[in-house]
Structure formats: C-alpha cells, structure tokens
Write an enzyme that holds these catalytic residues in place. Sequence first.
Site, short mmCIF file in Angstrom:
data_model
loop_
_atom_site.label_atom_id
_atom_site.label_comp_id
_atom_site.label_asym_id
_atom_site.label_seq_id
_atom_site.Cartn_x
_atom_site.Cartn_y
_atom_site.Cartn_z
N ASP A 133 41.17 34.28 39.98
CA ASP A 133 40.22 34.73 41.01
C ASP A 133 38.88 35.15 40.41
O ASP A 133 38.74 35.28 39.19
CB ASP A 133 40.83 35.88 41.82
CG ASP A 133 41.54 36.91 40.95
OD1 ASP A 133 41.28 36.95 39.74
OD2 ASP A 133 42.35 37.68 41.47
N HIS A 189 49.30 42.95 46.25
CA HIS A 189 48.52 41.70 46.15
C HIS A 189 48.78 41.00 44.82
O HIS A 189 49.12 41.62 43.82
CB HIS A 189 47.02 41.92 46.41
CG HIS A 189 46.24 42.55 45.29
ND1 HIS A 189 45.45 43.66 45.48
CD2 HIS A 189 46.08 42.22 44.00
CE1 HIS A 189 44.87 43.98 44.35
NE2 HIS A 189 45.23 43.12 43.43
N GLU A 196 45.48 39.49 49.60
CA GLU A 196 45.67 40.84 50.12
C GLU A 196 46.69 40.86 51.25
O GLU A 196 46.85 39.86 51.96
CB GLU A 196 44.33 41.36 50.66
CG GLU A 196 43.24 41.53 49.60
CD GLU A 196 43.39 42.83 48.81
OE1 GLU A 196 44.52 43.24 48.50
OE2 GLU A 196 42.34 43.42 48.50
N ASN A 248 49.13 47.49 46.12
CA ASN A 248 49.37 47.20 47.53
C ASN A 248 50.09 45.87 47.72
O ASN A 248 50.13 45.32 48.82
CB ASN A 248 48.06 47.21 48.32
CG ASN A 248 47.12 46.09 47.88
OD1 ASN A 248 47.38 45.38 46.91
ND2 ASN A 248 46.03 45.92 48.59
C1 GLP Z 1 42.94 42.84 40.45
C2 GLP Z 1 43.21 41.36 40.18
C3 GLP Z 1 44.68 41.05 40.21
C4 GLP Z 1 45.43 42.07 39.36
C5 GLP Z 1 45.26 43.42 39.96
C6 GLP Z 1 46.06 44.53 39.24
O1 GLP Z 1 42.79 43.14 41.78
N1 GLP Z 1 42.52 40.50 41.09
O2 GLP Z 1 44.89 39.74 39.75
O3 GLP Z 1 46.78 41.73 39.28
O4 GLP Z 1 43.89 43.73 39.89
O5 GLP Z 1 45.28 45.17 38.29
P1 GLP Z 1 45.79 46.12 37.17
O6 GLP Z 1 46.49 45.24 36.18
O7 GLP Z 1 44.55 46.72 36.60
O8 GLP Z 1 46.70 47.11 37.79
#
Ligand code: GLP
Length: 247
Positions: free
Chosen positions: A68, A139, A144, A137
């Site tokens: 993304d 995702h 989302e 959440n």
């Molecule tokens: C972002 C990314 C996701 C990732 C998520 C979790 O929103 N777009 O791909 O999995 O964060 O992040 P973290 O690893 O910092 O908890």
Amino acid sequence: MIRVRTFPTSDAVARALAAEIARSLKANPHLILGLPTGRTPIPLYRELVRLHASGRADFGRATTFNLDEFLGIASSDPRSYRAFMRRHLFDRVNLRRRRIHFLNGAAIDSRAECARYERAIARAGGIDLQILGLGRNGHIGFNEPGRVLTADTHRVRLTATTRRANASLFGNRAREVPGEALSMGIGTILRARKIVLVATGANKGRAVLRTLCGTLTTRWPASFLQVHGNVEAWLDRAAASRLSAVL
Ligand code: GLP
C-alpha cells in the site's frame, strides 16, 4: 485453518522469518515477495539486511510488491511508504530497482494506477510469499473494516485509528496523515501462494485472537485469511497470549 508459530520475543520472530525468507530465496532466486510497512516488520528488515551483508541472503533476482501507499504522497517524499522501504530495506540489499514494485500515491488517475498494479502482479506470475502486518482494528494492507470489502487493488479512506497508528511518519501528527491511500485488495492478498502474518506485542493480542478464531466478517478484514489454505501466523509470546485458551 491458520497455522500458528510462536517465538519468545519479537527479535526471535524476526530472526526466524528472515532465515526462512533467505532459504526461500536460495530455493527460488526469482521469488516474488509481497511486503508490508509498519513497526512490526522493522526487525525483520534489519535481519534481512544483516543476512545479506554476511552473504546469506541474495535478492539479485527477486521481485517485490508492497501492499500500500498513501494517496497524494510522492514516492520521493520521506513520509511515503516507499521511502520507509528504501530506508529499511531497498537501499541496503541487492534488489534490482526495476523489480521493486510500488503503488504510486501521487498518480493523477488512481483507478488506472490500481489497475496497472494488478496487471504488474499478474504479469510477474503472482506473489509467492506475502508478508503481512496486522492493524489493531483488523486491517491488512489498508483494507479497513466496513460494510463491504474490495477484492482488487483500490483507493481507500483511512479510519481515524489507522491515521493515528501511522502518525509517526508524519511528525506524530495524525491530522497530517493523508485521509486516503491505495492498497492491494483482500483478493489481491488472498491470491498469494503463501501468506505469513506477523504480529508482535501484547497490544496485538486481541487482534490476533479475533483474526485466527473470530467469525468471517468485513468488520474484521483479517478474518478472511482463514479461508486461504496456506497461511501462517508468526507471533511472539505476548501477541499469542490470548490464544492459549483456545489452541
Ligand atoms: C499500517 C499498514 C499495515 C500495517 C499496519 C500495522 O496501517 N498499512 O500494512 O500492517 O500499519 O502497523 P504496525 O506494524 O506498526 O502495528
């Protein structure tokens, strides 16, 4: 059924997964990797860089597709996911530039950009190994929770929770985080031949439980991983803590 692998610490997860990726690269130098951003994969990228530096991970013929990117942020912008990947991995291993694939958040026509990305993945032969982080959440990528999910790569509106979770890239100001992004869809992710979901830390415990054992619902996008035949969850003890009652 999502297979679970538990390790004592997040560093142990990173070391084991980096070693597994290095082995996969040896077995198939043309490996096509799907990659995430976020805090979770940082130790993994550090380990991959270390393995590469000591001659144990060769990315010379590998291809990558990131999940993304923020909408309206150019790839050269230090706050972009592309810049994040450059800092943590791309500039520090021998990946060929032309085999690094990214969604262009600054594309004028986002629909055409998403279609281009789907075609590029298909042309490469599909993703062999998709590494995923997990949003608190539920995702994955930037898919989302909502009334519906989109299968293919698409433009998404980010929730307030997700914008807060990404604030560190934007001087800790959630308001500065773009309100939209481009992301692989749930279908894009589920088309990968193998998926490894990585979650570490106690604050992911509830999300891990719901992802692995909850009902399938668009309100929890990661729950759809349960329908894929080849998914592993690599967890540290803290992230796995709530599973002990059900496993
Ligand atoms: C972002 C990314 C996701 C990732 C998520 C979790 O929103 N777009 O791909 O999995 O964060 O992040 P973290 O690893 O910092 O908890």
